[in-house]
Design an enzyme around this catalytic site. Structure first.
Site, mmCIF file in Angstrom:
data_model
loop_
_atom_site.group_PDB
_atom_site.id
_atom_site.type_symbol
_atom_site.label_atom_id
_atom_site.label_comp_id
_atom_site.label_asym_id
_atom_site.label_seq_id
_atom_site.Cartn_x
_atom_site.Cartn_y
_atom_site.Cartn_z
ATOM 1 N N GLU A 273 1.312 -0.539 -5.385
ATOM 2 C CA GLU A 273 0.183 0.384 -5.478
ATOM 3 C C GLU A 273 0.741 1.800 -5.509
ATOM 4 O O GLU A 273 0.961 2.430 -4.480
ATOM 5 C CB GLU A 273 -0.767 0.199 -4.289
ATOM 6 N N ASP B 280 0.822 -1.211 0.000
ATOM 7 C CA ASP B 280 0.000 0.000 0.000
ATOM 8 C C ASP B 280 0.861 1.269 0.000
ATOM 9 O O ASP B 280 1.838 1.370 0.752
ATOM 10 C CB ASP B 280 -0.890 -0.010 1.247
#
Ligand code: OTU
Length: 640
Positions: free
Chosen positions: A332, A290
């Site tokens: 990401e 993330d």
């Protein structure tokens, strides 16, 4: 004449050898040691080399690496035997995820199925759809009610009680594995929640844990940093810092309850590495890394995508190769396309979201012009060997217009103005728009804005636009045929609409992304088998595409050759047959992005076989007469 070069001889790294020796002295007699040592020998020098630019200046650097290896050893000893077997298999077959049978689904445990057992009960549904990859949004312990959909983690080793126990999550991973579905979870490693024990200790003034975060006594440094960093969630708090009760300021890139970790502290890396390997040992096969761009900060820079962020990822990757080799990373980074690709390599993140393709699919629907998307396929699609895109129509997040302004300029398009147009189009403030999206993080100061909305709502299904179903299938058709791992947001396969109710729930009202994270609609799910409904048409159309794809070796991997159709609304590309298997022929994909019929001229098709068959519509075409596509029609053409 081709110059031949002798293989480069590299001297064994004496420091790395010393680390292996130290570990062998401690653990050499133990059962798991020989396999661990083999992998350590292979990757320890890389691990140390990647950490050196981060922590090499510290006097205790070698010790800190040794402590890290201890953490890796402990988690290796805890790794279940079946996962160790998978480690060995995947090392032998590193290209396993390039198969055209790979298909991803993503959703929230609670919103899709209530809890872990509920997800388990949906395995037959996943199999019906053809999923081989299931990404569940972060299921870890988090603050209530505000937790950014789980992206504020209070403990990586505990689950959110309402979803079930850690034992149930582990069991779910195993059931999925038995069903041929890889479990994908997030590694939210840029920040923890402010309720994590480390944050609580820091808040109480503990100097050791204060050093786990970026905490400053006053605004002096925060003000200096804020001169060069972006605002990510300006609706929630301006700038990048939040004040805590005692007056100090803590770095919070996202919400004020998400505290950024301080990776300049080697203890933070070691502790987080332990959490990562714990998650790997649950049976997770892909970790979604993330917010990768934000993990390293340096004064006077944007604090995004700094070289150290890459060192950090490669160090995590080297650790995974040592102690959980079946584990792969998904990047990401929703940033400029040049930066997105900088995270993708076998040594860093093996797979990555393709936010450019995603944004340009929506761009093309709005403009009915394939120019930018066609250019992206030509110049920005190719990836290094051993890596793959995750192609998607939309995710749990907003849609950001992350195309390159310099690409747009080549078509005379001004990036800033064009984004203003796209935002107006997708929130239905543009005459004739079919879309019903909602603005996200609308920032009048910068003109920045992103879009929330389900696929169906953005394609016009809500207001009964006659082309909505065709648009939904077209977008998914590109994602399914352009290479890599296609990823479906669960609910989009039955055309679920926006959930306006989020605005009435205080826990979600401030974040418009909840509009596109509806609860699973049981009624619509039942309708999926009824061809007279929109849900039924979308579902049947998608399943048809998925079934075709499974049998097309040309759709494996990522090789793609652009095909300029010379029609402004028709996207084109060829997926060549796998190397060494040319006899099977490739697939020519053509897709009409407008509500009018579009003809591709015979001369454009003259190098193709005279007759080709569209696998989707099961129709033969005489290409010497050209080819006319119906509104929003896509064809997958093969030689007959
Ligand atoms: C990610 O997204 C997650 O996907 C979000 O759901 C989280 O809220 C967030 O991190 C914090 O954990 O800004 O709007 O350039 O855009 O990391 C989504 C990348 C986000 C960021 C992205 C972030």
């Amino acid at each position: 004449m081709k110059a031949t070069r002798a293989p480069v001889w590299t001297a064994p790294d004496p420091q790395a050898a010393r680390l292996v020796d130290a570990m062998r002295r401690r653990h050499g007699a133990q059962a798991g040691w020989p396999v661990f040592e083999a992998r350590l020998q292979r990757h320890v020098a890389t691990l140390r080399d990647e950490l050196r630019p981060l922590h090499g200046e510290r006097a205790d650097f070698e010790d800190s690496v040794l402590r890290l290896l201890e953490t890796a050893w402990v988690s290796w000893c805890e790794r279940p035997a079946d996962l160790k077997a998978m480690d060995a298999e995947r090392e032998q077959d590193p290209a396993w995820f390039q198969s055209q049978r790979m298909l991803g689904g993503v959703g929230y445990v609670d919103r899709f199925a209530g809890d872990f057992r509920g997800v388990e009960a949906q395995i037959p549904y996943f199999q019906e759809l053809g999923l081989s990859y299931l990404h569940l949004m972060p299921p870890y312990l988090c603050p209530e009610p505000h937790n950014d959909g789980g992206y504020a983690v209070s403990s990586y080793r505990e689950t959110r009680p309402s979803l079930g126990t850690m034992a149930e999550l582990r069991a779910l991973a195993q059931r999925l594995r038995e069903a041929g579905i890889s479990l994908v979870l997030d590694f939210v490693f840029n920040h923890t929640s402010d309720e994590h024990v480390w944050a609580q200790a820091a808040r109480a003034g503990d100097p050791v844990f204060s050093d786990y975060y970026w905490i400053f006594p006053d605004r002096t440094l925060p003000d200096q940093y804020e001169r060069t960093v972006r605002e990510i969630f300006p609706d929630e708090h301006p700038g990048a810092f939040s004040q805590i009760e005692d007056g100090r300021w803590v770095w919070t890139t996202f919400h004020s309850y998400q505290w950024d970790l301080n990776y300049s502290n080697p203890e933070v890396f070691r502790a987080m590495a332990g959490e990562m390997l714990f998650i790997a040992n649950l049976g997770v096969e892909f970790l979604r890394m993330d917010a990768v761009a934000f993990v390293w900060k340096r004064l006077g820079t944007p604090c995004e995508s700094l070289p150290e962020a890459h060192h950090l990822l490669r160090a995590y990757n080297a650790l995974a190769r040592i102690a959980a080799p079946a584990l792969l990373f998904k990047s990401e980074a929703i940033v400029h396309p040049d930066e997105v690709v900088s995270y993708i390599s076998p040594a860093e993140c093996q797979v990555s979201y393709n936010p450019l393709q995603m944004a340009l699919l929506w761009n093309t629907l709005a403009t009915r012009e394939v120019n930018l998307l066609q250019l992206a396929l030509e110049e920005r699609h190719h990836l290094p060997e051993g890596t793959a895109w995750v192609n998607y129509v939309r995710s749990h997040d907003d849609i950001g217009w992350t195309f390159a302004d310099e690409d747009a300029a080549r078509f005379g398009i001004d990036g800033f103005d064009h984004r203003q147009f796209l935002n107006r189009f997708y929130v239905d403030r543009f005459p004739g728009s079919f879309a019903r999206g909602v603005p996200f993080q609308d920032n009048p100061a910068t003109g920045d804005c992103r879009i929330s909305g389900t696929c169906a709502a953005l394609c016009g299904l809500e207001q009964g636009d006659p082309h909505a179903v065709a648009r939904i299938l077209l977008l998914h058709g590109v994602v399914l045929s352009s290479g890599g791992i296609p990823l479906i947001y669960l609910g989009d396969e039955i055309g679920q609409g926006n959930d306006a109710g989020y605005a009435d729930d205080p826990a979600r009202a401030g974040d418009s992304r909840w509009v596109h994270r509806p609860m699973r609609d049981a009624h619509r799910h039942a309708e999926r088998l009824d061809p007279s409904t929109a849900a039924g048409r979308i579902h049947a159309g998608l399943r048809h595409l998925i079934a075709l794809r499974r049998h097309l070796p040309a759709f494996a991997g990522g090789r793609l050759l652009p095909f300029w159709s010379r029609h402004p609304a028709v996207l084109g590309y060829r997926r060549p047959a796998p190397q060494g298997d040319e006899a099977r022929g490739g697939v020519l994909v053509l897709a009409n992005f407008s509500e009018r019929p579009a003809s591709v001229l015979p001369e454009v098709l003259s190098a193709q076989p005279a007759t080709m068959v569209d696998l989707i519509g099961q129709t033969a075409f005489d290409l010497r007469a050209g080819l006319t596509l119906a509104p929003y029609q896509m064809v997958w053409l093969v030689a007959s």
